[in-house]
Design a protein around this motif. Sequence first.
Motif, PDB file in Angstrom:
ATOM      1  N   GLN A  47       0.847  -1.190   0.000  1.00 21.48           N
ATOM      2  CA  GLN A  47       0.000   0.000   0.000  1.00 21.48           C
ATOM      3  C   GLN A  47       0.880   1.235   0.000  1.00 21.48           C
ATOM      4  OE1 GLN A  47      -2.480   1.472   3.433  1.00 21.48           O
ATOM      5  NE2 GLN A  47      -4.168   0.992   2.040  1.00 21.48           N
ATOM      6  N   CYS A  48       0.557   2.164  -0.887  1.00 22.52           N
ATOM      7  CA  CYS A  48       1.312   3.415  -0.996  1.00 22.52           C
ATOM      8  C   CYS A  48       0.970   4.303   0.213  1.00 22.52           C
ATOM      9  CB  CYS A  48       0.988   4.127  -2.291  1.00 22.52           C
ATOM     10  SG  CYS A  48       1.836   5.712  -2.512  1.00 22.52           S
ATOM     11  N   HIS A  53      -3.332   3.856  -2.206  1.00 25.80           N
ATOM     12  CA  HIS A  53      -3.725   2.828  -3.171  1.00 25.80           C
ATOM     13  C   HIS A  53      -2.817   1.602  -3.005  1.00 25.80           C
ATOM     14  CE1 HIS A  53      -5.799   6.091  -5.479  1.00 25.80           C
ATOM     15  NE2 HIS A  53      -6.639   5.099  -5.680  1.00 25.80           N
ATOM     16  N   ASN A  54      -3.388   0.446  -3.268  1.00 25.61           N
ATOM     17  CA  ASN A  54      -2.583  -0.772  -3.295  1.00 25.61           C
ATOM     18  C   ASN A  54      -1.858  -0.856  -4.628  1.00 25.61           C
ATOM     19  OD1 ASN A  54      -3.433  -1.763  -0.718  1.00 25.61           O
ATOM     20  ND2 ASN A  54      -5.373  -2.382  -1.660  1.00 25.61           N
ATOM     21  N   PHE A  55      -0.644  -1.431  -4.596  1.00 19.99           N
ATOM     22  CA  PHE A  55       0.105  -1.599  -5.838  1.00 19.99           C
ATOM     23  C   PHE A  55       0.933  -2.883  -5.776  1.00 19.99           C
ATOM     24  CE2 PHE A  55       2.971   0.654  -3.032  1.00 19.99           C
ATOM     25  CZ  PHE A  55       4.246   0.183  -3.330  1.00 19.99           C
ATOM     26  N   THR A  57       4.554  -4.848  -7.004  1.00 21.02           N
ATOM     27  CA  THR A  57       5.932  -4.549  -7.397  1.00 21.02           C
ATOM     28  C   THR A  57       6.828  -5.770  -7.218  1.00 21.02           C
ATOM     29  OG1 THR A  57       7.829  -3.131  -6.948  1.00 21.02           O
ATOM     30  CG2 THR A  57       6.405  -3.631  -5.080  1.00 21.02           C
ATOM     31  N   ASP A  64       6.745   3.839  -2.527  1.00 14.87           N
ATOM     32  CA  ASP A  64       5.524   4.406  -3.107  1.00 14.87           C
ATOM     33  C   ASP A  64       5.101   3.630  -4.351  1.00 14.87           C
ATOM     34  OD1 ASP A  64       6.621   5.755  -5.635  1.00 14.87           O
ATOM     35  OD2 ASP A  64       7.878   6.675  -4.097  1.00 14.87           O
ATOM     36  N   CYS A  65       3.888   3.971  -4.822  1.00 17.08           N
ATOM     37  CA  CYS A  65       3.286   3.197  -5.920  1.00 17.08           C
ATOM     38  C   CYS A  65       3.900   3.505  -7.283  1.00 17.08           C
ATOM     39  CB  CYS A  65       1.780   3.444  -5.974  1.00 17.08           C
ATOM     40  SG  CYS A  65       1.354   5.167  -6.357  1.00 17.08           S
ATOM     41  N   SER A 215       5.594  -1.004 -11.850  1.00 14.18           N
ATOM     42  CA  SER A 215       4.657  -1.307 -10.764  1.00 14.18           C
ATOM     43  C   SER A 215       3.238  -1.154 -11.296  1.00 14.18           C
ATOM     44  CB  SER A 215       4.884  -0.386  -9.559  1.00 14.18           C
ATOM     45  OG  SER A 215       4.739   0.969  -9.935  1.00 14.18           O
ATOM     46  N   VAL A 217      -0.678  -0.274 -10.225  1.00 16.87           N
ATOM     47  CA  VAL A 217      -1.498   0.344  -9.184  1.00 16.87           C
ATOM     48  C   VAL A 217      -2.949  -0.070  -9.364  1.00 16.87           C
ATOM     49  CG1 VAL A 217      -2.212   2.512  -8.110  1.00 16.87           C
ATOM     50  CG2 VAL A 217       0.069   2.310  -9.101  1.00 16.87           C
TER      51      VAL A 217
END
Length: 936
Positions: A47-48, A53-55, A57, A64-65, A215, A217
């Motif tokens: 999560q960012c 927001h979920n992302f 990676t 971060d996202c 990544s 998002v």
Amino acid sequence: MQNFIIFDLNLAFRVTMSISKDQLKERFTKENYEVNLFKEKGFTRKQCPKCKHNFWTLVPDQEDCGDTRCSGGYKFIDKKGKNMDFDQTLKSLTDFFVKNGHTAIKDYPVVSRWRADMDFTIASIADFQPWVLEGIIDPPANPLIVPQMCIRTGGEFSDIDNIGKTARHLTSFVMFGQHSFNSERLTGGYWMDRCLDLNFQYLTEELGLKPEEISYVEGIWAGGGNFGPNLEAMAYGVEVVNNVFIEYGFDNGNVKKLDMQVIDVGWGLDRVSWFSQGTPSIYEAIFPKAISYLQNENDYKPDHELLVDYNILAGLLAVEEVKDLREERKLMAQKLGMTYGEMLKVLGPQEAIYAIADHARTLSMTIADGAIPSNVGGGYNLRVLLRRIESLRSLYNLQFSIEKLFDLQIDQLSVSYPRVKEHRDDIFKIIDIELKRYEETKKSGKRLVGQLIQKKEDFDFKTLVDLYQNNGINPLMVKELAKENNLEVEVPDDFYIKMEKHFAKQKAKQKEAKEEITVVLDKEYITRTLFYEDVYQTKFNATVESVLDGEYLILDQTLFYPTGGGQIHDIGTISANGNEYQVVDVFKKGSTILHKIKEKCELKKGQSVNGEIDGKRRMDIMRHHTAVHVVNNAARVVLGDHVWQAGADKTEHKARLDITHYNSVNFEELQKMEYLANQVVFENRPVSKVDLDRDEAERSYGFQIYQGGVVPGKTLHIVSINQWDIEACGGTHLDQTSDIGIIKLVGSERIQDGIVRLEILAGNPALKFVQQQENILKESSSILSIEPKILPKTVNRFFKEWKEQKKEIENLNKRIAELQFSPAQVKTKKINGVDVLVQETTGNQKELIVQATQAVKNFENGISILISSDENKVILVGARSQKSQVDIVSIVKELSEIVGGSGGGKGELAIGGGPQKDKLSNLLSNIVKIIESNVK
């Protein structure tokens, strides 16, 4: 419950859902997004901390996202990748997806003639709405790709305010649509797993990204009452592609899975090209020649490092996403180590160059597809773009050739969109005419802005909108004109977005105020349309299906054509059991045709009836309707391929055809059209009428079938005049052109910018008109006792003689005035040092003007007021000498009010008067007092 503003490509509207945004998010869990790619490659879900927001990676410690705002701006600028220009990027994407089982289809026009709810195509999915997505017709292929040029200049999707400021926004861009359609019947498509596999493969193998640089998002896409998950692919601080999966809808407040599930992936082709090149902004990547030309012509080359730093920060901006754009830009300036004013001075010209190049590209594309700048609809937005080019040129004192600029953009576009260069001449003609109109607007704008400054009006948002909406004066022009008067006008950086919201509110109020009278059906009936089976038939038998409100009759079949497609309805009679009913109106609701009866209808369901239409009236209507088709293509031949039908009306008496054209139609052009149209009549060309599935009609004939506007439904009634005209049309038409008889174009009128109305007569009305003209010619010749063939020559001679006599009379009147108002003849009065002449005289207004202006020549500082009257009115004329400061206009206005009238004028002359002749004595008794009060 809350209002959820949704991105709606079907209608673009604001909706109140029966489920909140947070509830909607709760429906989607990790399982909704965890595609096979994520499992196989080992992607981690995080999560960012910034946007929440979920992302996904491949870098476990990624914080971060990767979105632009979360990562602090663009990270790919000045970092070259594959270095593909616009056309190479298009080829790269096309080759990749064709190799992977997709069919490449031709892009749709940017003027969305198949849609009633938008002027321009705003996304690739719009190509298939509503017909494909509603399952009415099949997609042209499945899966498919389409390099759709999109236009976003107005409405909720206006990007005008962003252009040049954010480094990434464009008013025209290519959404390279990757689409797959899935239903019980359409089984050739794919869903999320295959979609993400393909996109990951393109990003890594074709674009050259390392897997850990990407990544994804999580998000939710919603529009038109439908929604579904979406995954945005991020790399180096920018969204490279958005994968949208339209899966669910709402049914009476409940969520349901859609019958048609659609993959809607929009590769921003321009952005992908920019990403691969790493140029300071998207503009250098997409139209580098235009940017270089504008910079070189102005000897302007901003510091590269400063421009890169600026555009990295510009990625954090989007007019619609920040509360106060100006404050955000001031913070940008601080980060760049300069004041806001310094930033505008150094980089303002570059922002203007970006916007100018962008606008020229959009205008070239839209005009090539048949759009014309005007004062209404989408055409108004195009006019704004052209006028912004000129306003920005003036604001920053930029030097360039508009012809060269457009040549560069036309050439650049035509590599992948060759139709643009085919319309080069039309583009230049339209631009030239629009620029001349702009200069005229500037003149009137100078006067209006000057008046507002004199009145000390505030140039607030409302004033700027009024000037823009009612006078065509855009805010940059206001700023420029005000500057000439040493006044600084602040124009909001998000003016166009605020204005579109203002317009949206106005439209919503108008929609609420509009009331429609409707007939409520007890159910939908399918009426057999006999009028398409035999247009020459006038009598028929039918069975009554229903009678509504005692006046609306529904039959199982009918010959009565309902109003529609610009054609008026048939009239006639319906009879049964010795009773005859007059049919006065016919209209259609869905598949049901309703006949409005003049008398109260006592017919019952199941009863047999006999119908008869007015055959002569039907024939006259068909002649006019078929003539419209003939004239429409004649206009294209004579005026150019930019001509499209903008409206039409066909009755038994006449027809009108509204066409798109940038100028008035002159008499010579009208005659050429008329000649061509009648040649088609004389050649007796067959007129075929056939019903085709919409997709088949579009594949066979293209989008020109929508000449008459949007035609709803799966099946289209295609009317074709052999090797002349073809379009989807719902009216009744003749079987061969010779049945028209003759076509007469009786006039043309420019009813608004970009729209010309042609008045058409066909058959008997055309013949009557010709005979009336012959009678006028014969009668005129008889009065002059000459042969009709020498009438023009004789009239011309008489006109010349009349002009000479008129001039002689004017000279005599002037000489009489000189004698009548010589110093020896006039008696004046001194009022506060001013010589005043007041005199009753005879003559009309024109004669009094000559007399009054002659009289004041006797004075160094004086005025003259002359009064005359006839049976109906009092006439007043006032004049003042050149050196006099007396407000003669105010005096004449005040005197005119006494006799119930008004007056006006400017400078040294004023005219007035009024209809109340009985008040003349009152005027004469007060005239000196009024003059004294004005001469101080």
